[in-house]
Design an enzyme around this catalytic site. Structure first.
Site, PDB file in Angstrom:
ATOM      1  N   LYS A   1      84.544  31.202  17.679  1.00 61.74           N
ATOM      2  CA  LYS A   1      83.095  31.301  17.906  1.00 61.74           C
ATOM      3  C   LYS A   1      82.723  32.774  17.860  1.00 61.74           C
ATOM      4  O   LYS A   1      83.538  33.635  18.178  1.00 61.74           O
ATOM      5  CB  LYS A   1      82.730  30.723  19.277  1.00 61.74           C
ATOM      6  CG  LYS A   1      81.277  30.359  19.415  1.00 61.74           C
ATOM      7  CD  LYS A   1      80.986  28.976  18.890  1.00 61.74           C
ATOM      8  CE  LYS A   1      79.495  28.685  18.874  1.00 61.74           C
ATOM      9  NZ  LYS A   1      79.197  27.294  18.502  1.00 61.74           N
TER      10      LYS A   1
ATOM     11  N   ASP B   1      74.629  28.515  14.684  1.00 58.99           N
ATOM     12  CA  ASP B   1      74.536  28.015  16.055  1.00 58.99           C
ATOM     13  C   ASP B   1      73.149  28.437  16.530  1.00 58.99           C
ATOM     14  O   ASP B   1      72.266  28.700  15.692  1.00 58.99           O
ATOM     15  CB  ASP B   1      75.661  28.597  16.939  1.00 58.99           C
ATOM     16  CG  ASP B   1      75.754  27.915  18.308  1.00 58.99           C
ATOM     17  OD1 ASP B   1      76.146  26.744  18.369  1.00 58.99           O
ATOM     18  OD2 ASP B   1      75.418  28.550  19.320  1.00 58.99           O
TER      19      ASP B   1
HETATM   20  P1  NDP Z   1      68.587  26.217  17.720  1.00 60.36           P
HETATM   21  O1  NDP Z   1      68.526  27.696  17.784  1.00 60.36           O
HETATM   22  O2  NDP Z   1      68.141  25.520  16.487  1.00 60.36           O
HETATM   23  O3  NDP Z   1      67.760  25.597  18.939  1.00 60.36           O
HETATM   24  C1  NDP Z   1      68.095  25.889  20.257  1.00 60.36           C
HETATM   25  C2  NDP Z   1      67.088  25.216  21.170  1.00 60.36           C
HETATM   26  O4  NDP Z   1      67.536  25.352  22.504  1.00 60.36           O
HETATM   27  C3  NDP Z   1      65.718  25.843  21.105  1.00 60.36           C
HETATM   28  O5  NDP Z   1      64.749  24.887  21.356  1.00 60.36           O
HETATM   29  C4  NDP Z   1      65.798  26.868  22.222  1.00 60.36           C
HETATM   30  O6  NDP Z   1      64.560  27.265  22.759  1.00 60.36           O
HETATM   31  C5  NDP Z   1      66.593  26.131  23.252  1.00 60.36           C
HETATM   32  N1  NDP Z   1      67.275  27.097  24.118  1.00 60.36           N
HETATM   33  C6  NDP Z   1      68.135  28.070  23.737  1.00 60.36           C
HETATM   34  N2  NDP Z   1      68.524  28.792  24.802  1.00 60.36           N
HETATM   35  C7  NDP Z   1      67.882  28.257  25.854  1.00 60.36           C
HETATM   36  C8  NDP Z   1      67.878  28.548  27.242  1.00 60.36           C
HETATM   37  N3  NDP Z   1      68.598  29.548  27.753  1.00 60.36           N
HETATM   38  N4  NDP Z   1      67.099  27.762  28.049  1.00 60.36           N
HETATM   39  C9  NDP Z   1      66.369  26.726  27.542  1.00 60.36           C
HETATM   40  N5  NDP Z   1      66.337  26.419  26.238  1.00 60.36           N
HETATM   41  C10 NDP Z   1      67.083  27.161  25.418  1.00 60.36           C
HETATM   42  O7  NDP Z   1      70.096  25.828  18.086  1.00 60.36           O
HETATM   43  P2  NDP Z   1      70.883  24.485  17.801  1.00 60.36           P
HETATM   44  O8  NDP Z   1      69.956  23.333  17.871  1.00 60.36           O
HETATM   45  O9  NDP Z   1      71.698  24.685  16.596  1.00 60.36           O
HETATM   46  O10 NDP Z   1      71.900  24.454  19.027  1.00 60.36           O
HETATM   47  C11 NDP Z   1      71.603  23.803  20.270  1.00 60.36           C
HETATM   48  C12 NDP Z   1      72.880  23.523  21.030  1.00 60.36           C
HETATM   49  O11 NDP Z   1      73.742  22.694  20.227  1.00 60.36           O
HETATM   50  C13 NDP Z   1      73.726  24.748  21.386  1.00 60.36           C
HETATM   51  O12 NDP Z   1      74.395  24.495  22.606  1.00 60.36           O
HETATM   52  C14 NDP Z   1      74.745  24.785  20.259  1.00 60.36           C
HETATM   53  O13 NDP Z   1      75.918  25.477  20.631  1.00 60.36           O
HETATM   54  C15 NDP Z   1      75.015  23.303  20.091  1.00 60.36           C
HETATM   55  N6  NDP Z   1      75.603  22.925  18.819  1.00 60.36           N
HETATM   56  C16 NDP Z   1      74.967  23.188  17.636  1.00 60.36           C
HETATM   57  C17 NDP Z   1      75.535  22.787  16.446  1.00 60.36           C
HETATM   58  C18 NDP Z   1      74.820  22.935  15.148  1.00 60.36           C
HETATM   59  O14 NDP Z   1      75.286  22.352  14.158  1.00 60.36           O
HETATM   60  N7  NDP Z   1      73.701  23.638  15.074  1.00 60.36           N
HETATM   61  C19 NDP Z   1      76.871  22.163  16.401  1.00 60.36           C
HETATM   62  C20 NDP Z   1      77.415  21.851  17.703  1.00 60.36           C
HETATM   63  C21 NDP Z   1      76.801  22.257  18.844  1.00 60.36           C
HETATM   64  P3  NDP Z   1      64.031  28.764  22.538  1.00 60.36           P
HETATM   65  O15 NDP Z   1      63.532  28.775  21.112  1.00 60.36           O
HETATM   66  O16 NDP Z   1      62.963  28.939  23.541  1.00 60.36           O
HETATM   67  O17 NDP Z   1      65.219  29.686  22.765  1.00 60.36           O
END
Ligand code: NDP
Length: 452
Positions: free
Chosen positions: A130, A170
């Site tokens: 990562k 991510d």
């Molecule tokens: P994105 O950047 O597309 O979206 C992240 C979302 O989570 C946004 O809505 C963001 O809001 C919110 N968020 C981030 N940090 C915080 C926080 N501290 N408190 C509240 N909300 C928060 O990321 P992904 O959708 O790709 O990833 C989401 C999760 O899924 C993560 O844990 C990631 O590790 C996991 N994941 C993703 C994969 C992928 O293929 N993309 C694969 C496997 C796991 P804001 O815009 O306000 O920050």
């Protein structure tokens, strides 16, 4: 050494905390896994003798580097970048890159550790890694993001490679950032290889990679419900986040006949009692990906919806919950509220979104609970398939990839069921199942290599 001479769980965790001061997320992730593995290896001397868990919980290497870039006003900015290469026993290091101000070495070590088990569960040959930086892409211009990505790659490129370490997206790293980083890698090395996944379709990306994590988490939910002869159709679902994973989970839940009530971001959540249907999901995708807006704007577009500032959505009554935002976003109290409101199944789209206390609440209540390392493995699975397509220089059709994703998620579910049975429990302990199935594959490969 006799089995009775081995350190106990508490001493092991104490050692992890002592060796990794100020890294609570990493210690939490190791503890969650160790609780199950200690039980599993109690009578398996070879895993003790070769100190397998102790070695998996010590990354192969952690690379930390300075990332300098110039903003649009001509100011020189300095960020910190990392790549954690946790374990490559079963394949090249593989795992996303996160750009977010909350990124620390602890967060990336926890994610790389989790990734090692997740990737093993997929059945594909991928180790765990990562990376990321404490860079906030929000509010930055395209040119600023490009300059940052190029500077980040100026150092990262020497540590990665199609057979060495293959990063992906991510939080904060989507198609735009992957494009900038791939372009810089290609320029620096003069090589066109599958060194990153999540690429655009024009330059080696795979169909359904974007959808795979959210869809996969929903398929996992479907598989869990099927063990109870139940289904998603007709059920209310609460989802957190509004990024890649959340919007695609919402899409698949809706396609399977569920009603999605919430989405969120770090400023709060929206509750739409009419349900967030495909038209509304498309609007959210456009808001997030193109206009880079905030979820609070939803209530201006869709009347009848409410925005709850500064809150998470877990108080909204539902049968299904899919936390898809970030780590530790669902606490013990939230878990008790969900269970009290009749929630029967939780599938983690995000990585470690439920605190350790919350996990125990779900386990004690004997509801269906899928940890992220199993439920969100669809994304890395299709990344693995992207690597295969790149190596073979071919592109598979969408139907073929959709079928493979469904099969892989069913396979992960079956592995969890195989190892997650508990005497006297009416539901599978998916945390235990995922931990043991993932551990066993990596551990057995490590045994074959001896002490290296
Ligand atoms: P994105 O950047 O597309 O979206 C992240 C979302 O989570 C946004 O809505 C963001 O809001 C919110 N968020 C981030 N940090 C915080 C926080 N501290 N408190 C509240 N909300 C928060 O990321 P992904 O959708 O790709 O990833 C989401 C999760 O899924 C993560 O844990 C990631 O590790 C996991 N994941 C993703 C994969 C992928 O293929 N993309 C694969 C496997 C796991 P804001 O815009 O306000 O920050």
């Amino acid at each position: 050494m006799a089995v009775s001479d081995h350190v106990d769980l508490a001493t092991f965790i104490e050692g992890v905390k002592r060796r990794n001061p100020g890294q609570p997320e990493f210690a939490q992730a190791v503890q969650e896994v160790a609780e199950d593995i200690f039980d599993f290896i109690r009578d398996k001397e070879q895993y003790h003798k070769y100190q397998i868990l102790r070695r998996i919980a010590e990354p192969d290497r952690v690379i930390s580097f300075r990332v300098c870039w110039e903003d649009d006003k001509g100011n020189i900015r300095v960020q910190r970048g990392w790549r954690v290469q946790n374990n490559n026993a079963i394949g090249p290091y593989k795992g996303g890159i996160r750009f977010h101000p909350s990124v620390t070495e602890s967060v990336l070590k926890f994610l790389a550790f989790e990734q090692t088990f997740k990737n093993a569960l997929t059945g594909l040959p991928m180790g765990g890694g990562k990376g990321g930086a404490n860079f906030n892409p929000k509010g930055k211009s395209d040119n600023e993001v490009m300059r940052f990505c190029q500077s980040f790659m100026n150092e990262l490129y020497r540590h990665i490679g199609a057979d060495v370490d293959v990063p992906a997206g991510d939080i904060g790293v989507g198609a735009r950032e992957i494009g900038y980083m791939f372009g810089q890698y290609k320029r620096l090395t003069n090589e066109f290889t599958g060194v990153l996944t999540g690429k655009g379709l024009e330059y080696g990306g795979s169909l359904i990679r974007t959808e795979a994590t959210g869809y996969g988490a929903t398929y996992f939910m479907q598989n869990m419900l099927a063990t109870q002869k139940d289904e998603i159709k007709g059920k209310k679902a609460v989802i957190s986040g509004s990024g890649n994973v959340a919007t695609h989970a919402a899409e698949k839940v809706t396609q399977l006949g569920g009603k999605v009530l919430t989405l969120s971001d770090s400023e709060g959540f929206i509750y739409d009692p009419d349900g967030i249907d495909q038209t509304k999901i498309n609007w959210v995708k456009d808001l997030k990906n193109k206009r880079r807006g905030r979820i609070s704007e939803y209530v201006k577009e869709f009347t009848g919806a409410e925005f709850h500032v500064g809150k998470t959505p877990w108080s909204v009554p539902c049968e299904l919950a899919l936390p898809c935002a970030t780590q530790n976003e669902l606490t013990g109290d939230d878990a008790r509220t969900l269970v009290g409101n009749g929630c029967i199944a939780v599938s983690e789209g995000a990585n470690m979104p439920t605190t350790l206390e919350g996990v125990h609440v779900f386990k004690d209540a004997q509801i269906l609970f899928a940890p992220g390392k199993a439920a969100n493995a669809g994304g890395v699975s299709v990344s693995g398939l992207e690597m295969s397509q790149n190596s073979a220089r071919i592109s598979w059709k969408e139907e073929e990839l959709q079928r493979l994703l469904v099969d892989i998620m069913a396979g992960i579910h079956a592995s969890c069921v195989e190892y997650g049975g508990r005497p006297g429990s009416k539901v599978t302990d998916y945390v235990r199942g995922a931990n043991i199935a993932g551990f066993k594959k990596v551990a057995d490969a490590m045994l074959a290599f001896g002490v290296v």
